[in-house]
Each structure stands twice: as structure tokens, then as C-alpha cells.
Design a protein around this motif. Structure first.
Motif, PDB file in Angstrom:
ATOM      1  N   LEU A 268       0.840  -1.196   0.000  1.00 48.82           N
ATOM      2  CA  LEU A 268       0.000   0.000   0.000  1.00 48.82           C
ATOM      3  C   LEU A 268       0.876   1.247   0.000  1.00 48.82           C
ATOM      4  CD1 LEU A 268      -3.008   0.964   0.307  1.00 48.82           C
ATOM      5  CD2 LEU A 268      -2.589   1.069   2.760  1.00 48.82           C
TER       6      LEU A 268
ATOM      7  N   TRP B 112       2.656   1.757  -3.355  1.00 46.33           N
ATOM      8  CA  TRP B 112       1.714   2.209  -4.371  1.00 46.33           C
ATOM      9  C   TRP B 112       1.401   3.712  -4.194  1.00 46.33           C
ATOM     10  CZ3 TRP B 112      -3.708   2.814  -2.938  1.00 46.33           C
ATOM     11  CH2 TRP B 112      -4.537   3.098  -4.026  1.00 46.33           C
ATOM     12  N   LEU B 113       1.186   4.144  -2.937  1.00 43.23           N
ATOM     13  CA  LEU B 113       0.893   5.560  -2.688  1.00 43.23           C
ATOM     14  C   LEU B 113       2.103   6.436  -3.011  1.00 43.23           C
ATOM     15  CD1 LEU B 113      -1.130   5.287   0.653  1.00 43.23           C
ATOM     16  CD2 LEU B 113      -2.009   6.059  -1.562  1.00 43.23           C
TER      17      LEU B 113
ATOM     18  N   ALA C  50       4.486   5.748  -5.088  1.00 45.43           N
ATOM     19  CA  ALA C  50       4.665   5.753  -6.543  1.00 45.43           C
ATOM     20  C   ALA C  50       3.701   6.743  -7.194  1.00 45.43           C
ATOM     21  CB  ALA C  50       4.453   4.348  -7.097  1.00 45.43           C
ATOM     22  N   ALA C  51       2.450   6.746  -6.725  1.00 52.69           N
ATOM     23  CA  ALA C  51       1.467   7.667  -7.291  1.00 52.69           C
ATOM     24  C   ALA C  51       1.908   9.107  -7.063  1.00 52.69           C
ATOM     25  CB  ALA C  51       0.094   7.429  -6.669  1.00 52.69           C
TER      26      ALA C  51
ATOM     27  N   PRO D 151       4.679   9.311 -13.186  1.00 51.12           N
ATOM     28  CA  PRO D 151       4.240   8.260 -14.103  1.00 51.12           C
ATOM     29  C   PRO D 151       5.178   7.056 -14.148  1.00 51.12           C
ATOM     30  CG  PRO D 151       4.114  10.409 -15.146  1.00 51.12           C
ATOM     31  CD  PRO D 151       4.796  10.618 -13.831  1.00 51.12           C
TER      32      PRO D 151
ATOM     33  N   TYR E 219       4.830   4.914 -11.023  1.00 50.43           N
ATOM     34  CA  TYR E 219       3.499   4.298 -10.993  1.00 50.43           C
ATOM     35  C   TYR E 219       3.409   3.150 -11.996  1.00 50.43           C
ATOM     36  CZ  TYR E 219      -1.466   4.100  -9.927  1.00 50.43           C
ATOM     37  OH  TYR E 219      -2.697   3.700  -9.492  1.00 50.43           O
TER      38      TYR E 219
ATOM     39  N   GLN F  65       2.322  -0.780 -11.476  1.00 52.14           N
ATOM     40  CA  GLN F  65       1.310  -1.434 -12.310  1.00 52.14           C
ATOM     41  C   GLN F  65       1.870  -2.657 -13.024  1.00 52.14           C
ATOM     42  OE1 GLN F  65      -0.341   1.955 -14.512  1.00 52.14           O
ATOM     43  NE2 GLN F  65      -2.237   1.599 -13.397  1.00 52.14           N
TER      44      GLN F  65
ATOM     45  N   VAL G 100     -14.990  -9.101  -4.526  1.00 53.91           N
ATOM     46  CA  VAL G 100     -14.149  -7.931  -4.823  1.00 53.91           C
ATOM     47  C   VAL G 100     -13.399  -8.133  -6.135  1.00 53.91           C
ATOM     48  CG1 VAL G 100     -12.082  -6.671  -4.090  1.00 53.91           C
ATOM     49  CG2 VAL G 100     -13.902  -7.134  -2.443  1.00 53.91           C
TER      50      VAL G 100
ATOM     51  N   VAL H  31     -15.698  -7.831  -9.138  1.00 54.55           N
ATOM     52  CA  VAL H  31     -15.932  -6.407  -9.408  1.00 54.55           C
ATOM     53  C   VAL H  31     -14.693  -5.795 -10.063  1.00 54.55           C
ATOM     54  CG1 VAL H  31     -16.358  -4.155  -8.358  1.00 54.55           C
ATOM     55  CG2 VAL H  31     -17.592  -6.155  -7.530  1.00 54.55           C
ATOM     56  N   ALA H  32     -13.513  -6.147  -9.538  1.00 53.06           N
ATOM     57  CA  ALA H  32     -12.267  -5.591 -10.077  1.00 53.06           C
ATOM     58  C   ALA H  32     -12.123  -5.916 -11.565  1.00 53.06           C
ATOM     59  CB  ALA H  32     -11.070  -6.135  -9.298  1.00 53.06           C
TER      60      ALA H  32
ATOM     61  N   VAL I  48     -14.890  -3.897 -13.627  1.00 49.38           N
ATOM     62  CA  VAL I  48     -14.680  -2.464 -13.858  1.00 49.38           C
ATOM     63  C   VAL I  48     -13.393  -2.171 -14.605  1.00 49.38           C
ATOM     64  CG1 VAL I  48     -16.078  -1.628 -11.923  1.00 49.38           C
ATOM     65  CG2 VAL I  48     -13.645  -2.052 -11.573  1.00 49.38           C
ATOM     66  N   GLY I  49     -12.350  -2.981 -14.370  1.00 49.54           N
ATOM     67  CA  GLY I  49     -11.085  -2.571 -14.962  1.00 49.54           C
ATOM     68  C   GLY I  49     -10.332  -3.643 -15.711  1.00 49.54           C
TER      69      GLY I  49
ATOM     70  N   ARG J 127      -5.829  -5.699 -12.805  1.00 44.38           N
ATOM     71  CA  ARG J 127      -4.932  -4.583 -12.517  1.00 44.38           C
ATOM     72  C   ARG J 127      -3.954  -4.344 -13.646  1.00 44.38           C
ATOM     73  NH1 ARG J 127      -5.990  -4.086  -6.699  1.00 44.38           N
ATOM     74  NH2 ARG J 127      -7.759  -5.449  -7.029  1.00 44.38           N
TER      75      ARG J 127
ATOM     76  N   LEU K  33     -10.681   0.064  -5.934  1.00 43.11           N
ATOM     77  CA  LEU K  33     -11.374  -0.384  -7.143  1.00 43.11           C
ATOM     78  C   LEU K  33     -11.532   0.761  -8.151  1.00 43.11           C
ATOM     79  CD1 LEU K  33     -14.123  -2.720  -5.618  1.00 43.11           C
ATOM     80  CD2 LEU K  33     -12.162  -3.413  -7.002  1.00 43.11           C
TER      81      LEU K  33
ATOM     82  N   ILE L 241      -8.454   1.157 -10.466  1.00 41.14           N
ATOM     83  CA  ILE L 241      -8.039   0.108 -11.397  1.00 41.14           C
ATOM     84  C   ILE L 241      -8.129   0.600 -12.837  1.00 41.14           C
ATOM     85  CG2 ILE L 241      -8.700  -2.152 -12.325  1.00 41.14           C
ATOM     86  CD1 ILE L 241      -9.452  -2.934  -9.509  1.00 41.14           C
TER      87      ILE L 241
ATOM     88  N   GLN M 135      -1.141   7.070 -13.939  1.00 38.66           N
ATOM     89  CA  GLN M 135      -0.725   7.844 -12.773  1.00 38.66           C
ATOM     90  C   GLN M 135      -1.494   9.163 -12.649  1.00 38.66           C
ATOM     91  OE1 GLN M 135       1.337  10.798 -12.688  1.00 38.66           O
ATOM     92  NE2 GLN M 135       1.591  10.835 -10.458  1.00 38.66           N
TER      93      GLN M 135
ATOM     94  N   ALA N  47       2.919  10.723   1.237  1.00 38.87           N
ATOM     95  CA  ALA N  47       2.555  10.570  -0.175  1.00 38.87           C
ATOM     96  C   ALA N  47       1.161  11.136  -0.440  1.00 38.87           C
ATOM     97  CB  ALA N  47       2.618   9.101  -0.562  1.00 38.87           C
TER      98      ALA N  47
ATOM     99  N   LEU O 186       0.106  14.307  -2.830  1.00 39.40           N
ATOM    100  CA  LEU O 186      -0.888  14.218  -3.896  1.00 39.40           C
ATOM    101  C   LEU O 186      -1.986  15.267  -3.709  1.00 39.40           C
ATOM    102  CD1 LEU O 186      -1.101  10.361  -4.049  1.00 39.40           C
ATOM    103  CD2 LEU O 186      -0.593  11.813  -6.018  1.00 39.40           C
TER     104      LEU O 186
END
Ligand code: HEM
Lengths: 145, 136
Positions: free
Chosen positions: A55, A58-59, A61-62, A66, A69, A73, A134, A137-138, A141-142, A145, B55, B58, B62, B128, B132
Motif C-alpha cells: 500500500l 503504491w501511494l 509511486a502515485a 508516471p 506508478y 502497475q 471484490v 468487481v475488479a 470495472v477494470g 490490474r 477499485l 483500477i 498515474q 505521499a 498528492l
């Protein structure tokens, strides 16, 4: 079998031993669902502990940009990455339900054999079901990952 | 704690040594037990929103992710989740360490490392999110 203690009557209050029943070693007991779940609760807790690194990564990296991130991914999109994130999802949701079970017990409810069993099966099956939900749904929607 | 009567002692299942003195073996009484429950409930309440946030991210790049994560409500939910879960796991891991590590020095070192890990993970994540949110 003769009693082996106290060998000598000790006078000091702090070292006085009172005769009381001893518990047999853990291996003597029949393996039960509640016992298994107790260990799984601890194992998932420890797994989640290290999972928070994911977690954080990921935060960060965001927040970094780019390139960073895209690295995350690439990892979460890989087979191993998906497996780890899937495992993390299950650990989280199982630990959540299993933890709620602990809170019910803390409040003094659910100690009857049947209730204990029901709560434990509920946590086990509920955790798996929620994880699948979950992930469905993942993917809906997408597309993963 | 007053000394128990002799008659009570005979029927008691507990040794005199077993009676907790002051704050007991943990040196912190039941405060960690209470905080473990408090942070468990807080984390539990926050899990659903956090899963929804993940979710939502996803399939985004970035720029898209940063935009969502920087929204005040989302940032606040994530920060609350991080504080509650880091605190909860710090206490939880300490219990595990105290259960399995009996060498006093190794135990102290492990408990210390546990504290460092949890604080570092929490602060790094919060930093982080704040970055943001401020869009720099
Ligand atoms: C990211 C989230 C979480 C992490 C990293 C985490 C981690 C841990 C760890 C390491 C332990 C110690 C395990 C042990 O002593 O056996 C623990 C215990 C516990 N957790 Fe969590 N946990 C999380 C979420 C939750 C949630 C959502 C609940 C909700 C009910 C919860 C409830 C509990 C309870 C009640 C205990 C104490 C169990 C006992 O007394 O034996 N946890 N957790």
C-alpha cells in the motif's frame, strides 16, 4: 503418579504453590475449527503487516510520477503480483470477519459450541466469498490490474 | 491490592504470584488490549471505503490515480485508515513478538524494530497522500 511438588513447604507468600489442575500439552487436544482459525487470524495479521508495504509503495509511486506508478502497475499486473494482491485481499477480508468474531466474544456473546462453530464457519466462508466478490468487481470495472 | 483471606486462598485456582500486581507483566495494564479493539473497529469501519477507492483506481494511469487520490474526502479516508491500521498492527505484532521471543534483549530489539517499521510505513504513506493532495 505421586505429586512431585511442593518438595519442601515454602514459607514465602510469593513462592507458595497451590495445588491446582494442570492443562495437558496442546497436542493432546483434538484439532478444531476454532483452533485452526485462531492461527489463521494470527497468520493473516502478520501477512497484512508486511502487506502494508505494498500500500505504501503504491501511494509513494502515485505521488512520485508516471514512471514509478508504471512500475507498480507492471508488478500488480504480473502473475506473481496478482497472486500477492489476491492473497492480500483474502487476508484482509478474512482477518476482518475473524476479527469481528473476536469482538463479539469480547462483548461476552457467542461462546456456546454451536455459536462458536457458526461464527467460525461464517468468517471462513464469508472471507472467501467477499474476496471473490471484490475480484469479480475488479475484473468487471477494470479488466484486472 | 489487599491480601486475600487464608480461606479464600485454599480454594483459589491462582497462585499468589499469579495475582497481577500494578500494571502486570505487560507494564501497560489493559490499555493495549483496549487500543487493539479501538483500532480494530476503526479499521473495520474504514475497510469498505478503502476497497472502493482501490477499485476506482483500477485501469487508470498515474495522472488519473493522482487526481482521485488528491480529492480531500478520499485523502482523509486513506489517512484515517493508515493511522488506525498502523497503530493496530503495531500492537498486534508486539503481542506476537512477546509470545514467541523470550530472550529479553532480542525481544527489546524486535519491539523497537516493530515501532520503527510501523511509524515509517505510516508516515511515508501519509506524506505521499499529502503530496498528492497539494498537487506538487
Ligand atoms: C490492514 C489491516 C490490519 C492489519 C495489518 C492487522 C494486523 C493484526 C496483527 C499483526 C494482529 C496480531 C495477531 C495476533 O495477536 O494473533 C492482529 C490482531 C487482531 N486484529 Fe487485526 N489487522 C488488520 C485489520 C483488522 C480489522 C479490520 C479487524 C476488525 C475487526 C481486526 C481485528 C483484530 C483483533 C480483534 C485482533 C486481536 C486478536 C486476538 O486478541 O487474538 N484487525 N491484527
Amino acid at each position: 503418579m505421586g505429586r512431585t511438588w511442593p518438595r519442601k513447604p515454602l514459607k514465602s507468600l510469593m513462592t507458595t504453590r497451590i495445588e491446582r489442575p494442570l492443562s495437558p500439552h496442546l497436542q493432546t487436544y483434538r484439532w478444531t475449527l476454532t483452533m485452526a482459525l485462531s492461527i489463521i487470524h494470527r497468520a493473516t495479521g502478520v501477512a497484512l503487516y508486511f502487506g502494508t508495504l505494498l500500500l505504501a509503495w503504491w501511494l509513494i509511486a502515485a505521488a512520485s510520477g508516471p514512471g514509478a506508478y508504471a512500475n507498480v502497475q507492471a508488478f500488480t499486473g504480473s502473475f506473481i503480483g496478482r497472486l500477492i494482491v489476491f492473497g492480500y485481499t483474502w487476508a484482509l477480508l478474512h482477518h476482518l470477519l475473524s476479527g469481528l468474531r473476536h469482538l463479539v466474544w469480547d462483548l461476552g456473546y457467542g461462546f456456546k459450541a454451536s455459536e462458536r462453530e457458526a461464527l467460525s464457519w461464517g468468517a471462513l466462508i464469508g472471507g472467501i466469498a467477499l474476496t471473490l466478490l471484490v475480484w469479480i468487481v475488479a475484473y468487471t470495472v477494470g479488466g484486472g490490474r | 491490592m489487599t491480601a486475600p483471606k487464608a480461606s479464600m486462598q485454599k480454594t483459589s485456582m491462582r497462585t499468589p504470584l499469579g495475582r497481577v500486581r500494578n500494571l502486570g507483566a505487560s507494564h501497560s495494564g489493559t490499555s493495549d488490549f483496549w487500543r487493539q479493539r479501538l483500532t480494530a473497529v476503526a479499521t473495520a469501519l474504514l475497510i469498505a471505503p478503502v476497497v472502493v477507492i482501490v477499485l476506482m483506481l483500477i485501469g487508470r494511469n498515474q495522472a488519473g490515480a493522482a487526481q482521485i487520490l488528491g480529492a480531500p474526502l478520499i485523502a482523509i479516508i486513506l489517512i484515517l485508515f493508515i493511522i488506525a491500521s498502523a497503530w493496530h498492527m503495531k500492537i498486534g505484532m508486539q503481542v506476537v513478538i512477546e509470545d514467541y521471543i523470550h530472550n529479553e534483549k532480542l525481544k527489546l530489539a524486535s519491539v523497537m524494530a516493530n515501532n520503527f517499521f510501523c511509524v515509517a510505513v505510516a508516515l511515508a504513506s501519509i506524506y505521499a497522500i499529502l503530496k498528492l493532495s497539494s498537487g506538487v
